[in-house]
Write an enzyme that holds these catalytic residues in place. Structure first.
Site, PDB file in Angstrom:
ATOM      1  N   HIS A  67      69.804  -0.664  29.821  1.00 43.84           N
ATOM      2  CA  HIS A  67      69.960  -1.022  28.546  1.00 43.84           C
ATOM      3  C   HIS A  67      70.066   0.230  27.785  1.00 43.84           C
ATOM      4  CE1 HIS A  67      65.621   0.482  26.726  1.00 43.84           C
ATOM      5  NE2 HIS A  67      65.883   1.094  27.794  1.00 43.84           N
TER       6      HIS A  67
ATOM      7  N   CYS B  62      66.144   5.820  24.226  1.00 42.58           N
ATOM      8  CA  CYS B  62      65.196   5.520  25.483  1.00 42.58           C
ATOM      9  C   CYS B  62      65.364   6.557  26.499  1.00 42.58           C
ATOM     10  CB  CYS B  62      65.317   4.211  26.229  1.00 42.58           C
ATOM     11  SG  CYS B  62      64.452   3.892  27.605  1.00 42.58           S
TER      12      CYS B  62
ATOM     13  N   GLN C 213      58.331  -5.931  27.642  1.00 35.97           N
ATOM     14  CA  GLN C 213      57.948  -6.563  26.360  1.00 35.97           C
ATOM     15  C   GLN C 213      58.582  -8.219  26.313  1.00 35.97           C
ATOM     16  OE1 GLN C 213      58.208  -3.675  22.576  1.00 35.97           O
ATOM     17  NE2 GLN C 213      58.904  -2.612  24.376  1.00 35.97           N
TER      18      GLN C 213
ATOM     19  N   SER D 175      59.622  -1.622  20.193  1.00 31.72           N
ATOM     20  CA  SER D 175      60.341  -0.140  20.480  1.00 31.72           C
ATOM     21  C   SER D 175      61.696   0.030  19.438  1.00 31.72           C
ATOM     22  CB  SER D 175      60.787  -0.033  21.962  1.00 31.72           C
ATOM     23  OG  SER D 175      59.578  -0.304  22.635  1.00 31.72           O
TER      24      SER D 175
ATOM     25  N   HIS E 237      67.698  -3.439  21.032  1.00 25.33           N
ATOM     26  CA  HIS E 237      68.506  -3.154  22.514  1.00 25.33           C
ATOM     27  C   HIS E 237      69.877  -4.030  22.638  1.00 25.33           C
ATOM     28  CE1 HIS E 237      64.211  -2.025  23.876  1.00 25.33           C
ATOM     29  NE2 HIS E 237      63.919  -2.724  22.856  1.00 25.33           N
TER      30      HIS E 237
HETATM   31  O1  LIG Z   1      57.182   1.380  22.359  1.00 25.84           O
HETATM   32  C1  LIG Z   1      56.213   2.397  22.122  1.00 25.84           C
HETATM   33  O2  LIG Z   1      55.187   2.326  21.644  1.00 25.84           O
HETATM   34  C2  LIG Z   1      56.858   3.635  22.702  1.00 25.84           C
HETATM   35  N1  LIG Z   1      57.895   3.324  23.880  1.00 25.84           N
HETATM   36  C3  LIG Z   1      57.317   2.735  25.067  1.00 25.84           C
HETATM   37  C4  LIG Z   1      57.632   3.683  25.964  1.00 25.84           C
HETATM   38  C5  LIG Z   1      57.563   5.126  25.799  1.00 25.84           C
HETATM   39  C6  LIG Z   1      58.049   5.940  27.007  1.00 25.84           C
HETATM   40  C7  LIG Z   1      58.615   5.576  28.206  1.00 25.84           C
HETATM   41  C8  LIG Z   1      58.549   3.893  28.205  1.00 25.84           C
HETATM   42  C9  LIG Z   1      58.335   3.060  27.123  1.00 25.84           C
HETATM   43  C10 LIG Z   1      59.270   3.317  23.379  1.00 25.84           C
HETATM   44  O3  LIG Z   1      59.292   3.666  22.196  1.00 25.84           O
HETATM   45  C11 LIG Z   1      60.121   3.047  24.464  1.00 25.84           C
HETATM   46  N2  LIG Z   1      60.289   1.735  24.962  1.00 25.84           N
HETATM   47  C12 LIG Z   1      61.154   1.656  25.778  1.00 25.84           C
HETATM   48  C13 LIG Z   1      61.622   0.389  26.446  1.00 25.84           C
HETATM   49  C14 LIG Z   1      61.562  -0.650  25.877  1.00 25.84           C
HETATM   50  C15 LIG Z   1      62.004  -1.852  26.645  1.00 25.84           C
HETATM   51  C16 LIG Z   1      62.709  -1.751  27.940  1.00 25.84           C
HETATM   52  C17 LIG Z   1      62.836  -0.399  28.500  1.00 25.84           C
HETATM   53  C18 LIG Z   1      62.328   0.668  27.794  1.00 25.84           C
HETATM   54  N3  LIG Z   1      61.667   3.159  26.111  1.00 25.84           N
HETATM   55  C19 LIG Z   1      60.990   3.869  25.181  1.00 25.84           C
HETATM   56  C20 LIG Z   1      60.980   5.206  24.995  1.00 25.84           C
HETATM   57  O4  LIG Z   1      60.659   5.994  23.819  1.00 25.84           O
HETATM   58  O5  LIG Z   1      61.801   5.913  25.892  1.00 25.84           O
END
Ligand SMILES: O=C(O)CN(Cc1ccccc1)C(=O)c1nc(-c2ccccc2)[nH]c1C(=O)O
Length: 184
Positions: free
Chosen positions: A76, A134, A152, A175, A178
């Site tokens: 993604h 991400c 999610q 987040s 995407h």
């Molecule tokens: O949503 C939040 O409060 C913080 N996050 C969640 C997160 C944070 C670090 C690693 C994995 C997921 C994110 O913002 C996030 N979500 C993702 C994500 C969401 C959906 C599918 C895969 C990754 N990546 C990230 C990131 O920073 O790297």
């Protein structure tokens, strides 16, 4: 309907994939010379063959063996905005763009990928390396295998609605926004 032989097998002219019942294995048959062999003949575009085989020639058993029970693998590209739950990333410690701006960015990326399709199509993963907010950007957005209940809900629903090789529309989660490509 396309005649079978125009479906991209990646095999050279006159070659086709057949299935050996006795060995339950695919083999390659040249309808002009009536020769057959277990390995793809030289001149095969192996990438195209791999996609063709995954789509048309893997038995249910092989499908199951290919990937853990009921799991899929996706890459993604995440573009965060000022309403994201965590508006910061490896790209920018304080993300201030609006949700609308994030949407425009993803619309542009999706369009550039559709335009590229004439020449060498640029993959979502390559773009994710530089454009995704991400942490998975460093692995070209590849999230590995996941099953239902791990991501999610909006992300999961969009991902499981895709066929292998397909790319989603813009998916909205806490987040950010995407684009999702289903790999397996
Ligand atoms: O949503 C939040 O409060 C913080 N996050 C969640 C997160 C944070 C670090 C690693 C994995 C997921 C994110 O913002 C996030 N979500 C993702 C994500 C969401 C959906 C599918 C895969 C990754 N990546 C990230 C990131 O920073 O790297």
């Amino acid at each position: 309907v396309l005649p079978v032989n125009t479906i991209e097998t990646g095999l050279p002219k006159d070659w086709e994939v057949r299935h050996s019942q006795s060995k339950n294995l695919p083999y390659y048959f040249n309808s002009a010379t009536k020769t057959s062999c277990w390995e793809p003949p030289s001149g095969t575009d192996v990438d195209k063959l791999k996609i063709y085989m995954a789509k048309f020639h893997s038995s249910p058993a092989q499908k199951q063996q290919q990937q853990p029970q009921g799991k899929i693998r996706c890459a993604h590209l995440l573009v965060k905005h000022n309403q994201s739950r965590r508006p910061s990333s490896w790209r920018s410690s304080n993300i201030t763009r609006t949700k609308e701006e994030a949407r425009q960015i993803l619309e542009g990326i999706k369009k550039s990928m559709e335009l590229e399709s004439e020449s060498e199509p640029i993959s979502l993963g390559k773009l994710a390396r530089t454009e995704s907010d991400c942490s998975s950007a460093r692995t070209e957005g590849d999230l590995g295998y996941f099953g239902r209940g791990e991501m999610q809900k909006e992300f999961e629903d969009a991902a499981f609605a895709l066929k292998p090789g397909e790319i989603s529309g813009i998916v909205d989660t806490a987040s950010g926004l995407h684009l999702i490509e289903r790999l397996e």
